[in-house]
Design an enzyme around this catalytic site. Structure first.
Site, PDB file in Angstrom:
ATOM      1  N   CYS A   1       1.472  -4.668   1.842  1.00 44.30           N
ATOM      2  CA  CYS A   1       0.664  -3.680   1.190  1.00 44.30           C
ATOM      3  C   CYS A   1       1.504  -2.686   0.362  1.00 44.30           C
ATOM      4  CB  CYS A   1      -0.140  -2.689   2.332  1.00 44.30           C
ATOM      5  SG  CYS A   1       0.832  -2.002   3.543  1.00 44.30           S
ATOM      6  N   GLY A   2       1.900  -3.346  -0.496  1.00 42.26           N
ATOM      7  CA  GLY A   2       3.117  -2.656  -1.548  1.00 42.26           C
ATOM      8  C   GLY A   2       4.389  -3.062  -1.047  1.00 42.26           C
TER       9      GLY A   2
ATOM     10  N   LYS B   1      -0.467  -0.409  10.451  1.00 43.42           N
ATOM     11  CA  LYS B   1       0.168  -0.167   9.071  1.00 43.42           C
ATOM     12  C   LYS B   1       1.319   0.173   9.229  1.00 43.42           C
ATOM     13  CE  LYS B   1      -2.070   1.210   5.445  1.00 43.42           C
ATOM     14  NZ  LYS B   1      -2.991   2.298   4.409  1.00 43.42           N
TER      15      LYS B   1
ATOM     16  N   ASP C   1     -13.788   9.395  -3.339  1.00 40.91           N
ATOM     17  CA  ASP C   1     -13.407   7.952  -3.355  1.00 40.91           C
ATOM     18  C   ASP C   1     -14.386   6.942  -2.501  1.00 40.91           C
ATOM     19  OD1 ASP C   1     -12.122   5.817  -3.927  1.00 40.91           O
ATOM     20  OD2 ASP C   1     -10.355   6.089  -2.779  1.00 40.91           O
TER      21      ASP C   1
END
EC number: 2.7.11.1
Length: 442
Positions: A82-83, A103, A231
């Site tokens: 993730c990046g 994460k 969002d």
């Protein structure tokens, strides 16, 4: 600390999570191997017990280390980037008996202050909303030291630079360094993303009504705290649990009404897609209100009814054109209120050069009149003309499920001082704040 190497797995092998729910031990020996100081592969301890479940255990995969409590059994088939500064994977938490998403973010993530600010904002609003029926927050946050250094493949670095439009000189190629402290964020693995249910046509009319109702109740909860979400992305921000309940996640774009200055609304408003953004958020200095979320909820309602995306917009002009095609041109007063400057000129020029009927009626030809009325009063240019969340909930559409007595507002107060200080925090101050305010005890 024990160190293991994750062995290659066939994707069809699901035995990593074979265990008895009432057992105090789990056998992980068949999935991992330990390496001693001489490089020999040794079998790991095969028992996870209450006494050793919080011991640190480090796994190596593709040159990177993942250091987690022993109670976290990693599924090696789920590890994804993730990046350049993080990875994400699924694990089984032996203590809670649940599959979780972990994460891992390098402290170097905070060298990019914008990324750091978004992480802190997410944590602040998670704390504020914790306990809400339709809110999913991190189960735990912990940190572990890296056991080795890691430099990602050049292609990964280049892809990150291209996708983020950052200055290449600002990117460090050494993403993980020995003895760095990485942060780990644990959350319950959801059953579905809302997009899964929408795109796979898994919903009947009763399901659509129930899910839309829960979306509105979740928004009402956040609005009761004076916060708008901003969002409402069904792929990354809204999930459905095993009991078919809506859960909101990812609060890094939340905006504190009546307190946050408008410049902050625009300064750090970064979403994966424009498709759910209200037209007034594209440009301008309007007074932002709960109506911003009503637009996003209207788009979600449309997608639930259609079983597909309503808009596919990736820049501001494209999004304004898509809205124009669906609901027609704004009146002069609406256009001036909603968009400003260059975009207002663009919109008026586009209107002058194009003459076609809005596609709204044809798009929703299969919907009943109550659904049409709701959509028309949510998807309108001027936020002042949109229904409020309460007005939507009072619609006959929800007459069989709406219970006015069943709403519990958010009863917490945001620590405004911390909230305002975010923009002034430097990388080390941000990581210190996580240590002091959000980290779970070791």
């Amino acid at each position: 600390m024990d160190i293991y190497y994750i062995l290659n797995h066939d994707n069809s092998d699901n035995n990593i999570f074979d265990f008895e729910n009432n057992s105090d031990t789990i056998d992980i020996g068949k999935n991992y191997k330990k390496c001693n100081g001489q490089g020999q592969m040794l079998p790991p301890p095969t028992l996870i017990t209450p006494s050793n479940q919080n011991d640190t255990i480090t796994y190596y995969t593709d040159g990177r280390s993942i250091s987690v409590p022993r109670k976290m059994l990693i599924d090696p088939n789920t590890i994804v980037d993730c990046g350049t500064n993080g990875i994400m994977f699924i694990a089984f938490n032996f203590e809670t008996q649940k599959r979780v998403i972990l994460k891992k973010l390098s402290k170097r993530m905070f060298d990019n202050e914008l990324n750091g600010h978004r992480i802190i904002r997410n944590l602040i609003f998670q704390n504020l909303f914790q306990g809400g029926k339709h809110i999913s927050t991190y189960q735990s946050i912990f940190k572990r030291k890296c056991s080795d250094s890691y430099q990602p493949p050049l292609t990964s670095i280049l892809n990150s630079i291209i996708s983020s439009n950052d200055n290449p000189q600002q990117h460090s190629t050494l993403i993980q360094q020995k003895d760095d402290e990485d942060f780990y964020f644990e959350s319950i693995q959801p059953q579905y993303s809302l997009l899964n249910l929408i795109s796979n046509n898994m919903l009947d009319q009763d399901d659509i009504c129930q899910l839309f109702y829960e979306i509105l109740m979740g928004l009402k909860f956040m609005h009761s705290a004076g916060v708008i979400h901003r969002d409402l992305d069904p792929e990354n921000s809204i999930f459905v649990d095993e009991n078919f309940n809506i859960k909101f996640t990812e609060f890094n774009n939340c905006f504190l009404l009546d307190t946050d200055p408008t410049f902050l609304f625009n300064k750090e408003y970064i979403t994966n897609t424009y498709s759910y953004r209200a037209p007034e958020t594209i440009w301008g200095d309007s007074l932002y209100t709960e109506a911003t979320d009503v637009w996003g909820a209207g788009v979600l309602f449309a997608e639930l009814l259609l079983g597909k995306r309503l808009f596919r917009s990736f820049n501001s002009k494209e999004h304004l054109k898509s809205i124009y095609k669906l609901i027609g041109a704004p009146k002069a007063s609406e256009g001036a209120y909603v968009v400003k400057g260059e975009l207002l000129f663009f919109l008026m020029e586009y209107n002058r050069k194009n003459s076609f009927q809005p596609t709204f009626n044809n798009t929703f030809i299969g919907c009943n009149q109550i659904q049409i009325d709701l959509l028309k009063n949510m998807l309108c240019w001027d936020p002042r003309d949109r229904y409020s969340v309460n007005e939507i909930l009072e619609s006959p559409y929800f007459e069989n499920i709406h219970d006015r007595t069943n709403f519990i507002p958010c009863d917490k107060n945001l620590n405004v001082n911390i909230h305002f200080d975010i923009l002034n925090l430097k990388p080390n101050q941000m990581t210190n704040l996580i240590d002091q305010e959000f980290l779970n005890p070791s």
